[in-house]
Design a protein around this motif. Structure first.
Motif, short mmCIF file in Angstrom:
data_model
loop_
_atom_site.label_atom_id
_atom_site.label_comp_id
_atom_site.label_asym_id
_atom_site.label_seq_id
_atom_site.Cartn_x
_atom_site.Cartn_y
_atom_site.Cartn_z
N PHE A 300 23.37 -4.61 6.48
CA PHE A 300 22.93 -3.96 7.72
C PHE A 300 21.68 -3.13 7.47
O PHE A 300 20.67 -3.28 8.15
N ASN A 301 21.74 -2.28 6.43
CA ASN A 301 20.59 -1.42 6.15
C ASN A 301 19.39 -2.22 5.72
O ASN A 301 18.26 -1.95 6.13
N GLU A 302 19.62 -3.24 4.90
CA GLU A 302 18.51 -4.04 4.40
C GLU A 302 17.84 -4.85 5.50
O GLU A 302 16.63 -5.11 5.45
N THR A 303 18.62 -5.25 6.47
CA THR A 303 18.05 -6.05 7.56
C THR A 303 16.99 -5.25 8.30
O THR A 303 15.90 -5.75 8.57
N ILE A 304 17.31 -4.01 8.58
CA ILE A 304 16.34 -3.18 9.29
C ILE A 304 15.10 -2.94 8.42
O ILE A 304 13.97 -3.05 8.88
N GLU A 305 15.33 -2.68 7.13
CA GLU A 305 14.20 -2.47 6.22
C GLU A 305 13.34 -3.74 6.14
O GLU A 305 12.12 -3.68 6.14
N SER A 306 13.99 -4.90 6.05
CA SER A 306 13.25 -6.16 5.95
C SER A 306 12.38 -6.38 7.19
O SER A 306 11.25 -6.86 7.10
N LEU A 307 12.93 -6.06 8.35
CA LEU A 307 12.17 -6.26 9.58
C LEU A 307 10.97 -5.32 9.63
O LEU A 307 9.93 -5.66 10.20
N LEU A 308 11.12 -4.16 9.00
CA LEU A 308 10.03 -3.19 8.99
C LEU A 308 8.92 -3.60 8.02
O LEU A 308 7.78 -3.19 8.16
N ASP A 309 9.28 -4.41 7.03
CA ASP A 309 8.32 -4.82 6.01
C ASP A 309 7.51 -6.02 6.53
O ASP A 309 8.05 -7.11 6.69
N PRO A 310 6.23 -5.83 6.80
CA PRO A 310 5.45 -6.88 7.47
C PRO A 310 5.40 -8.19 6.68
O PRO A 310 5.23 -9.26 7.26
N SER A 311 5.57 -8.10 5.35
CA SER A 311 5.43 -9.34 4.58
C SER A 311 6.73 -10.14 4.51
O SER A 311 6.72 -11.33 4.22
N PHE A 312 7.85 -9.49 4.78
CA PHE A 312 9.14 -10.14 4.55
C PHE A 312 9.25 -11.50 5.25
O PHE A 312 9.55 -12.51 4.64
N LEU A 313 9.02 -11.51 6.54
CA LEU A 313 9.11 -12.78 7.27
C LEU A 313 7.80 -13.56 7.22
O LEU A 313 7.79 -14.79 7.12
N ALA A 314 6.68 -12.80 7.28
CA ALA A 314 5.37 -13.45 7.38
C ALA A 314 5.14 -14.41 6.22
O ALA A 314 4.65 -15.53 6.41
N PHE A 315 5.54 -14.02 5.01
CA PHE A 315 5.33 -14.86 3.83
C PHE A 315 6.03 -16.20 3.93
O PHE A 315 5.62 -17.17 3.31
N ASN A 316 7.12 -16.21 4.66
CA ASN A 316 7.92 -17.43 4.70
C ASN A 316 7.79 -18.21 5.99
O ASN A 316 8.54 -19.14 6.24
N THR A 317 6.86 -17.78 6.84
CA THR A 317 6.73 -18.44 8.13
C THR A 317 5.45 -19.26 8.15
O THR A 317 4.38 -18.74 7.81
#
Ligand code: F6P
Ligand code: MG
Length: 492
Positions: A300-317
């Motif tokens: 739960f906590n990591e999900t919110i942190e990951s969404l806040l991190d601009p590279s988390f999804l961008a790198f894999n999209t």
């Protein structure tokens, strides 16, 4: 005794369960072995340089865990007797073991003969004991890497939803003055949150990433196209109920991490940001790694942190997200973070946290990993039951919660929802249960959002069932169909 809950109706499910024991569990267990091995080997490389004794010990423990998991896989395939859960200092050892003893009395204590629901819960509780009894792997979640990996691949759908949310911001004042508009968005949100459940990882053994992307796609047309797959649709009743609430509280009994949790957070965000009905949301996770992809407090906590991190999804999209897409997501993530910080969103867990929660404490979150139906929640966990009674809407996400709500019993599909949720347990049953409490049905306003992945299904119209049978004989289990089931609170 509590066992009566399981033997109450001998017609428990075994059909789909066979496939689970033979095909899916071995794959899940092999995955755990690979993970532990991989992280052991990483340490091996390190230890050459460091000669660290602790690391040596960790490697040795990892090896022992691998052996246990491999033996489990062997025993399972041969339908061996299920061993008692060792006294590992964590929750529910006695409950699991006393139920196991009672199963032994009727020779149902092997992997193929035990009730499916019990065997499955037992599997995840037993796996937990392997890790928690070690020194260096206590907090290790063998499914974490898998959860994160699939989450990073949900970029396209997540950016899509973030866009919808930022468009809502623009329309905020229009929404406030026009409840009928609000209703349209409310229904879009429910459906997004419902289909978010289509992607649990314990089923991923037979789903491709393409399949997942298709299931995740949002937007009006996609939702309209999926409407015919919703076999029971109580959206209208939920709306009627919630739109009468003012500054209320909604509870999410969470299912899977990653994309599904994202949809839960977005639905919650919608309720508190854009409607006057809700001002507080409580989330209920699992305290131990559970059914592969279920949300732990750490997830739960990591999900919110990951969404806040601009590279988390961008790198894999790919193609890479545009500036605007990134801004939309950032805006949404900032709001989610703010709600967590200011207490608008809270996690229902005890304070101290190994996996981000305190697995040694019974209160509030322990109930969700008991191998029991929810009919008698009041007797099993009066504190939790009281807490939920204070809610204006309790949303149960996913298939496993649905199975537990209905007891995983072979109800005819036309059985009224309330009956399956404990209303029609006969007096005789209640006596044999020695649990002199009322049924779950009617205790609080309850909404179940579930895509069908297991046999049990209730509250369905006979004609719809007949029509669906013709379209797809596997409608109960193949994850293509879904139910939106609402049950109001009884005012007595
Ligand atoms: O292993 C089968 C099962 O219990 C099914 O009920 C379902 O497919 C899955 O595990 C869990 O699904 P969910 O994450 O929706 O609860
Ligand atoms: Mg799940």
């Amino acid at each position: 005794s509590s066992m009566a809950l399981l033997t109450l109706n001998p017609q428990l499910f075994h059909i789909f369960s066979y496939e689970t024991v033979v095909k899916r569990w071995p794959i899940i267990l092999a995955g755990i072995v690979d993970r532990v091995r991989l992280s052991r080997e990483n340490h091996n490389l390190h230890s050459e340089a460091q000669e660290n004794q602790a690391l040596e010990a960790k490697i040795a423990e990892g090896k022992a865990i691998i052996e246990k998991v491999s033996k489990l896989k062997y025993d399972m395939a041969r339908d061996h007797v299920m061993e008692p859960i060792p006294a590992d200092g964590e929750l529910h050892v006695d409950l699991y073991n006393s139920l196991l003893e009672e199963l032994a009395e009727s020779s149902k204590n092997t992997w193929f003969t035990a009730p499916w629901l019990y065997a499955e819960c037992y599997l995840y509780r037993l796996l937990r004991s392997y890790f928690v009894q070690s020194k260096f792997w206590r907090d290790y979640d063998p499914f974490r890497a898998q959860k994160l990996d699939v989450f990073t691949k949900s970029g396209p759908s997540i950016y899509g939803i973030a866009k919808i949310m930022s468009e809502l911001t623009i329309e905020k004042s229009a929404l406030e003055s026009d409840p009928s508009k609000l209703k349209v968005f409310f229904q879009e949100m429910i459906q997004m949150c419902l289909w978010g459940n289509a992607t649990d990882l314990s089923l991923l053994t037979h789903m491709s990433l393409d399949d997942i992307e298709r299931l995740q796609s949002v937007g009006k047309e996609m939702q309209a196209a999926r409407q015919e797959f919703i076999m029971r649709d109580d959206q209208e009743n939920v709306w009627e109920h919630i739109s009468r609430v003012k500054d209320g509280r909604v509870d999410f009994v969470l299912d899977n991490a990653g994309f599904e949790l994202f949809t839960d957070l977005v639905f919650a965000d919608f309720l508190v940001t854009y409607t006057p009905y809700v001002s507080e949301v409580v989330f209920h996770p699992k305290l131990i790694p559970w059914f592969v992809s279920d949300v732990t407090p750490r997830d739960f906590n990591e999900t919110i942190e990951s969404l806040l991190d601009p590279s988390f999804l961008a790198f894999n999209t790919s193609p890479a997200p545009s500036k605007e897409q990134q801004q939309n997501l950032q805006q949404l993530a900032n709001r989610l973070k703010k709600y967590v910080t200011d207490g608008t969103f809270s996690l229902s867990v005890p304070k101290e946290t190994p996996l981000g929660g305190n697995s040694a404490s019974e209160s509030l979150a322990g109930f969700w990993t008991k191998p029991v139906p929810y009919w008698n929640m009041e007797a099993y966990d009066p504190e939790l039951w009281k807490l939920l009674k204070g809610s204006d809407l309790v949303i149960f996400k996913g298939d496993l919660h649905y199975r537990k709500l209905t007891g995983d019993v072979q109800w005819p599909a036309s059985t009224p929802l309330g009956d399956a949720l404990g209303e029609r347990l006969s007096a005789a049953h209640l006596v044999s249960l020695t649990l002199a409490t009322g049924p779950l049905a009617g205790s609080f306003p309850l909404l179940s959002l579930r895509t069908n992945k297991a046999d049990v299904a209730v509250g369905l119209d006979k004609d719809i069932v007949a029509q669906t049978e013709v379209k797809d004989s596997k409608w109960r289990v193949d994850g293509r169909f879904a139910l939106i089931s609402f049950l109001a609170e009884k005012n007595v």
